[in-house]
Design an enzyme around this catalytic site. Structure first.
Site, PDB file in Angstrom:
ATOM      1  N   ARG A   1       1.853   3.748  -4.718  1.00 47.04           N
ATOM      2  CA  ARG A   1       3.093   4.082  -4.011  1.00 47.04           C
ATOM      3  C   ARG A   1       4.255   3.932  -4.988  1.00 47.04           C
ATOM      4  O   ARG A   1       4.231   3.073  -5.877  1.00 47.04           O
ATOM      5  CB  ARG A   1       3.314   3.138  -2.816  1.00 47.04           C
TER       6      ARG A   1
ATOM      7  N   HIS B   1       1.958  13.949  -4.957  1.00 46.28           N
ATOM      8  CA  HIS B   1       1.252  13.106  -3.977  1.00 46.28           C
ATOM      9  C   HIS B   1      -0.044  13.782  -3.498  1.00 46.28           C
ATOM     10  O   HIS B   1      -0.252  14.001  -2.305  1.00 46.28           O
ATOM     11  CB  HIS B   1       2.155  12.777  -2.780  1.00 46.28           C
TER      12      HIS B   1
HETATM   13  P1  NAP Z   1      -6.723  -1.793   0.291  1.00 48.45           P
HETATM   14  O1  NAP Z   1      -8.182  -1.632   0.533  1.00 48.45           O
HETATM   15  O2  NAP Z   1      -5.891  -2.442   1.332  1.00 48.45           O
HETATM   16  O3  NAP Z   1      -6.580  -2.588  -1.093  1.00 48.45           O
HETATM   17  C1  NAP Z   1      -5.371  -3.070  -1.552  1.00 48.45           C
HETATM   18  C2  NAP Z   1      -5.610  -3.902  -2.793  1.00 48.45           C
HETATM   19  O4  NAP Z   1      -4.337  -4.355  -3.278  1.00 48.45           O
HETATM   20  C3  NAP Z   1      -6.442  -5.161  -2.510  1.00 48.45           C
HETATM   21  O5  NAP Z   1      -7.286  -5.427  -3.586  1.00 48.45           O
HETATM   22  C4  NAP Z   1      -5.372  -6.242  -2.389  1.00 48.45           C
HETATM   23  O6  NAP Z   1      -5.787  -7.539  -2.730  1.00 48.45           O
HETATM   24  C5  NAP Z   1      -4.375  -5.766  -3.425  1.00 48.45           C
HETATM   25  N1  NAP Z   1      -3.070  -6.370  -3.154  1.00 48.45           N
HETATM   26  C6  NAP Z   1      -2.303  -6.278  -2.051  1.00 48.45           C
HETATM   27  N2  NAP Z   1      -1.198  -7.026  -2.177  1.00 48.45           N
HETATM   28  C7  NAP Z   1      -1.260  -7.606  -3.392  1.00 48.45           C
HETATM   29  C8  NAP Z   1      -0.431  -8.502  -4.101  1.00 48.45           C
HETATM   30  N3  NAP Z   1       0.727  -8.955  -3.573  1.00 48.45           N
HETATM   31  N4  NAP Z   1      -0.814  -8.899  -5.333  1.00 48.45           N
HETATM   32  C9  NAP Z   1      -1.985  -8.452  -5.866  1.00 48.45           C
HETATM   33  N5  NAP Z   1      -2.821  -7.601  -5.249  1.00 48.45           N
HETATM   34  C10 NAP Z   1      -2.461  -7.183  -4.018  1.00 48.45           C
HETATM   35  O7  NAP Z   1      -6.030  -0.398   0.009  1.00 48.45           O
HETATM   36  P2  NAP Z   1      -6.716   0.941  -0.558  1.00 48.45           P
HETATM   37  O8  NAP Z   1      -7.423   1.665   0.524  1.00 48.45           O
HETATM   38  O9  NAP Z   1      -7.475   0.613  -1.792  1.00 48.45           O
HETATM   39  O10 NAP Z   1      -5.414   1.802  -0.912  1.00 48.45           O
HETATM   40  C11 NAP Z   1      -4.452   1.340  -1.843  1.00 48.45           C
HETATM   41  C12 NAP Z   1      -3.198   2.184  -1.733  1.00 48.45           C
HETATM   42  O11 NAP Z   1      -3.420   3.477  -2.283  1.00 48.45           O
HETATM   43  C13 NAP Z   1      -2.750   2.495  -0.314  1.00 48.45           C
HETATM   44  O12 NAP Z   1      -2.031   1.409   0.250  1.00 48.45           O
HETATM   45  C14 NAP Z   1      -1.873   3.707  -0.497  1.00 48.45           C
HETATM   46  O13 NAP Z   1      -0.541   3.290  -0.716  1.00 48.45           O
HETATM   47  C15 NAP Z   1      -2.412   4.351  -1.780  1.00 48.45           C
HETATM   48  N6  NAP Z   1      -3.010   5.673  -1.535  1.00 48.45           N
HETATM   49  C16 NAP Z   1      -2.471   6.752  -2.198  1.00 48.45           C
HETATM   50  C17 NAP Z   1      -3.015   8.026  -2.001  1.00 48.45           C
HETATM   51  C18 NAP Z   1      -2.490   9.210  -2.753  1.00 48.45           C
HETATM   52  O14 NAP Z   1      -2.873  10.345  -2.473  1.00 48.45           O
HETATM   53  N7  NAP Z   1      -1.641   9.025  -3.747  1.00 48.45           N
HETATM   54  C19 NAP Z   1      -4.087   8.190  -1.122  1.00 48.45           C
HETATM   55  C20 NAP Z   1      -4.580   7.088  -0.470  1.00 48.45           C
HETATM   56  C21 NAP Z   1      -4.040   5.826  -0.679  1.00 48.45           C
HETATM   57  P3  NAP Z   1      -6.927  -8.306  -1.868  1.00 48.45           P
HETATM   58  O15 NAP Z   1      -8.210  -7.614  -2.267  1.00 48.45           O
HETATM   59  O16 NAP Z   1      -6.851  -9.682  -2.331  1.00 48.45           O
HETATM   60  O17 NAP Z   1      -6.576  -8.081  -0.416  1.00 48.45           O
END
Ligand code: NAP
Length: 310
Positions: free
Chosen positions: A225, A273
């Site tokens: 993001r 995006h």
């Molecule tokens: P997720 O499963 O919720 O994983 C988030 C990861 O970030 C987890 O490992 C979490 O740690 C870590 N995290 C959160 N807060 C943190 C902090 N303060 N310090 C360190 N690490 C932290 O999310 P996901 O499904 O992988 O998706 C990640 C992001 O990708 C989404 O939130 C979205 O914004 C983005 N995304 C972008 C697109 C695009 O097309 N560009 C598409 C889909 C998603 P823990 O493991 O300890 O909880």
């Protein structure tokens, strides 16, 4: 009695999702009344896109859960009218798309593909291209997407370090966590990939101080993001050459305004995006599974911790 499932997203998404959702509910053996217009007090589940017109959940008095169509939930976690469980999208199709997009862009940097594509007037100077095992890639975020992308990079032979909020184990990945872990990870980051959610705790994860920890000439790939990066600090680091290049798929303001300096910067690649999209076929199965669970009294999957914001 059918289960009333409201589809609260833009009308054009309905044309994409209606058939896959009906198929997924049928496959799961759930009789549903699925529509875009159900009286609020009769709705059992809300399939939701944060850019839909539905912003006030107060009238949905009997709804059991909001099932988000997007992986990112920053636009809904702060909604004060929402008091029922919120599930985010963890879609195998989206995950595959993100793994391919991240791998492609990591390989572009690793192999210096832009440099090696010759024009007719270029010098013919062969060089030894390093192997993945000589390259350190850091994955900031080890969730559904970060862990999957990290695993693929490990399979290709990269030295992969991961960073998350809480301790994690991902085979072949050196997993670090917490503030000290971030410093150690960034020291190693020849290529850094950001797959963190947008929360108050992740805002400006890359700023002047943390960018300075990265090796000179490092590259950054952000499909997470926009707010994860402090833009002015990144532009400074690109201007000095400390950061050699950045590939940015997400921005604080989207579409990226024409006057934004990222457009004109020679060392920035802007993508609109598109890193990974929810795929209607697989996502519909995830949604049907959560409705099945709700009806069976089983815990929902992919629940958002609204205090943490993801
Ligand atoms: P997720 O499963 O919720 O994983 C988030 C990861 O970030 C987890 O490992 C979490 O740690 C870590 N995290 C959160 N807060 C943190 C902090 N303060 N310090 C360190 N690490 C932290 O999310 P996901 O499904 O992988 O998706 C990640 C992001 O990708 C989404 O939130 C979205 O914004 C983005 N995304 C972008 C697109 C695009 O097309 N560009 C598409 C889909 C998603 P823990 O493991 O300890 O909880």
């Amino acid at each position: 009695m059918p289960v009333n499932v409201l589809f609260a997203a833009k009308t054009e998404r309905w044309t994409v999702y209606e058939a896959p959702l009906r198929a997924a509910f049928a496959q799961a053996g759930i009789e549903v009344h699925l529509a875009m217009d159900i009286p609020p007090a009769e709705v059992d589940y809300i399939i939701y896109a944060p850019n839909s017109d539905l912003q006030d959940f107060t009238p949905y008095t009997r709804a059991k859960a909001v099932l988000n169509l997007w992986a990112g939930v920053e636009a809904i976690t702060g909604n004060k009218t929402l008091h029922i469980p919120l599930a985010r999208m963890v879609d195998p199709g989206l995950t595959k798309g993100m793994v391919e997009w991240v791998t492609g862009h990591v390989l572009r940097y690793h192999l210096d593909m832009d440099t090696d594509v010759l024009r007719t007037d270029a010098k013919w100077e062969p060089r030894e291209v390093p192997l993945a095992q000589e390259r350190s890639v850091v994955m900031l975020g080890l969730g559904a997407l970060g862990a999957a992308a990290a695993r693929t990079l490990v399979q290709l032979g990269f030295n992969v370090t991961g960073w998350s909020r809480s301790p994690k184990e991902v085979a072949g990945v050196d997993c670090l966590h917490g503030p000290e872990g971030l410093k150690e990870a960034l020291h190693r980051a020849e290529i850094a990939v950001l797959l963190l959610p947008d929360t108050p705790a992740t805002t400006n994860t890359l700023n002047a101080e943390t960018l300075a920890l990265m090796p000179k000439g490092a590259r950054i790939i952000n499909p997470g993001r926009g707010p994860l990066i402090e833009d002015a600090a990144l532009l400074d680091a690109l201007d000095t050459g400390h950061i050699a290049h950045a590939t940015l798929d997400v921005f604080r303001e989207e579409p990226l305004p024409p006057e934004n300096p990222y457009w004109a910067h020679p060392n920035v690649t802007v993508t609109p995006h598109i890193a990974a999209e929810t795929r209607a076929g697989t996502a519909s199965q995830v949604i049907a599974e959560n409705v099945r669970r709700g009806e069976a009294g089983e815990p929902f999957i992919n629940l958002v911790d609204r205090a943490l914001g993801y």
